[in-house]
Design a protein around this motif. Structure first.
Motif, PDB file in Angstrom:
ATOM      1  N   THR A 115       0.828  -1.205   0.000  1.00  0.00           N
ATOM      2  CA  THR A 115       0.000   0.000   0.000  1.00  0.00           C
ATOM      3  C   THR A 115       0.858   1.250   0.000  1.00  0.00           C
ATOM      4  N   THR A 116       1.909   1.240   0.816  1.00  0.00           N
ATOM      5  CA  THR A 116       2.816   2.384   0.865  1.00  0.00           C
ATOM      6  C   THR A 116       3.474   2.622  -0.488  1.00  0.00           C
ATOM      7  N   GLU A 117       3.851   1.542  -1.172  1.00  0.00           N
ATOM      8  CA  GLU A 117       4.478   1.692  -2.485  1.00  0.00           C
ATOM      9  C   GLU A 117       3.533   2.344  -3.489  1.00  0.00           C
ATOM     10  N   CYS A 118       2.252   1.986  -3.426  1.00  0.00           N
ATOM     11  CA  CYS A 118       1.269   2.616  -4.313  1.00  0.00           C
ATOM     12  C   CYS A 118       1.253   4.130  -4.102  1.00  0.00           C
ATOM     13  N   TYR A 119       1.266   4.551  -2.837  1.00  0.00           N
ATOM     14  CA  TYR A 119       1.238   5.980  -2.532  1.00  0.00           C
ATOM     15  C   TYR A 119       2.553   6.662  -2.905  1.00  0.00           C
ATOM     16  N   LEU A 120       3.670   5.977  -2.669  1.00  0.00           N
ATOM     17  CA  LEU A 120       4.968   6.560  -3.026  1.00  0.00           C
ATOM     18  C   LEU A 120       5.099   6.754  -4.536  1.00  0.00           C
ATOM     19  N   LEU A 121       4.632   5.773  -5.302  1.00  0.00           N
ATOM     20  CA  LEU A 121       4.680   5.902  -6.755  1.00  0.00           C
ATOM     21  C   LEU A 121       3.799   7.057  -7.227  1.00  0.00           C
ATOM     22  N   ALA A 122       2.664   7.244  -6.535  1.00  0.00           N
ATOM     23  CA  ALA A 122       1.794   8.378  -6.872  1.00  0.00           C
ATOM     24  C   ALA A 122       2.487   9.702  -6.547  1.00  0.00           C
ATOM     25  N   ALA A 123       3.166   9.761  -5.403  1.00  0.00           N
ATOM     26  CA  ALA A 123       3.898  10.973  -5.020  1.00  0.00           C
ATOM     27  C   ALA A 123       5.020  11.271  -6.007  1.00  0.00           C
ATOM     28  N   MET A 124       5.709  10.222  -6.459  1.00  0.00           N
ATOM     29  CA  MET A 124       6.786  10.396  -7.429  1.00  0.00           C
ATOM     30  C   MET A 124       6.247  10.868  -8.779  1.00  0.00           C
ATOM     31  N   SER A 125       5.080  10.370  -9.163  1.00  0.00           N
ATOM     32  CA  SER A 125       4.487  10.820 -10.427  1.00  0.00           C
ATOM     33  C   SER A 125       4.042  12.277 -10.327  1.00  0.00           C
ATOM     34  N   TYR A 126       3.545  12.673  -9.148  1.00  0.00           N
ATOM     35  CA  TYR A 126       3.159  14.074  -8.939  1.00  0.00           C
ATOM     36  C   TYR A 126       4.378  14.981  -8.990  1.00  0.00           C
TER      37      TYR A 126
END
Length: 312
Positions: A115-126
């Motif tokens: 779950t954390t990786e999903c959010y981190l990847l979203a933060a990196m894309s932002y």
């Protein structure tokens, strides 16, 4: 009547351990798999720890993009360590048993980190979206405080969401059989073994999954749609190539992670597809963490330069 009910209740609590069936019981296959997974584990740990060290020690990598990359590599190190050491022990010794509490612990850690990786990847894309679509305001918008907030929010959200699921899981009773047809403790295989009413936890799972994964995935997709649209508006070919090079590594990581993850959890749970399900599970739990450092280092000039400085 009460004595019968009490006896039945006692019988329902007999199971204290599960058996992870893994990849079968052929001795020659176990040795080969042990060697393969051992090499993968060593490469994964070495690559991700190296990325973390480079991000910490090299001043040129003290930017938002590499800050998130360091978080991702730290996560991948923990992520791999929740699955592979236990798998290696079972392949080497033949002991496939795991306590119920140990299985819950593995499920919790695994779920938190995914779950954390999903959010981190979203933060990196932002972060990449701001860098490409708002280059003049990027430094002001993606400041140190926002980076910390996004990273901390990713970790905290992952741990809290999975804590809810684990609390519900801990209320279940397991009364046999105790064989999990997988190589780690995942949600669906564990749920199938419960003799309790699983309707409530299934509903909670659907609600949390609907609120959690689609949000981070849609944010990631939306960011890249905007990025691609912005790159198409760049007139020069060299300008488009430069813009694409700043996000290509992350785009590859996102595609591999979500591609294999969605295949595993959207694939029909039939007996014929069990083996295929395990293969795709290996891809996103074992191979993806190993490939991420290679993708970022081989396609990134700053990381290669920082590695050259460390070596020399």
């Amino acid at each position: 009547m009460h004595l019968i009910e009490k006896a039945e209740e006692d019988n329902r609590t007999v199971i204290t351990e599960f058996i992870l069936l893994g990849f079968g019981n052929r001795p020659e296959l176990q040795i080969l798999l042990f060697l393969v997974f051992l090499v993968i584990y060593i490469l994964t740990m070495s690559g991700n720890i190296l990325i973390v060290v480079l991000v910490v020690v090299d001043q040129h990598l003290h930017t938002p993009m590499y800050f998130f990359l360091g978080n991702l590599s730290c996560l991948e190190t923990c992520y791999t360590s929740t699955i592979l050491p236990r798998l290696l022990v079972s392949l080497l010794t033949g002991d496939r048993t795991i306590s119920v509490s140990g299985c819950f612990a593995q499920f919790y850690c695994f779920g938190c980190l995914v779950t954390t990786e999903c959010y981190l990847l979203a933060a990196m894309s932002y972060d990449r979206y701001l860098a490409i679509c708002n280059p003049l305001r990027y430094a002001a918008l993606m400041n140190g405080r926002l980076c910390l907030q996004l990273a901390a929010g990713s970790w905290i959200s992952g741990f809290l969401i999975c804590l809810i699921m684990t609390c519900f899981m801990s209320q279940l009773t397991f009364c046999g059989p105790n064989e999990i047809d997988h190589f780690f403790c995942d949600f669906s295989p564990m749920l199938k073994l419960s003799c309790s009413d699983t309707s409530m936890i299934t509903l909670v799972s659907v609600i949390l999954t609907s609120l959690d994964s689609p949000c981070s995935f849609l944010l990631t997709v939306t960011s890249y749609v905007c990025i691609i649209a912005a790159m198409l508006r760049i007139s020069s070919t060299s300008g488009r190539q430069k813009a694409f090079s700043t996000c290509s590594s992350h785009l590859i990581v996102v595609a591999v992670f979500y591609g294999t993850l969605m295949t595993v959890y959207l694939l029909p749970k039939t007996n014929k597809l069990k083996a295929l399900n395990k293969v795709f599970s290996v891809l996103y739990t074992v191979l993806t963490p190993m490939l991420n450092p290679l993708i970022y280092s081989l396609r990134n000039k700053e990381v290669k330069e920082a590695l050259r400085k460390v070596i020399l």
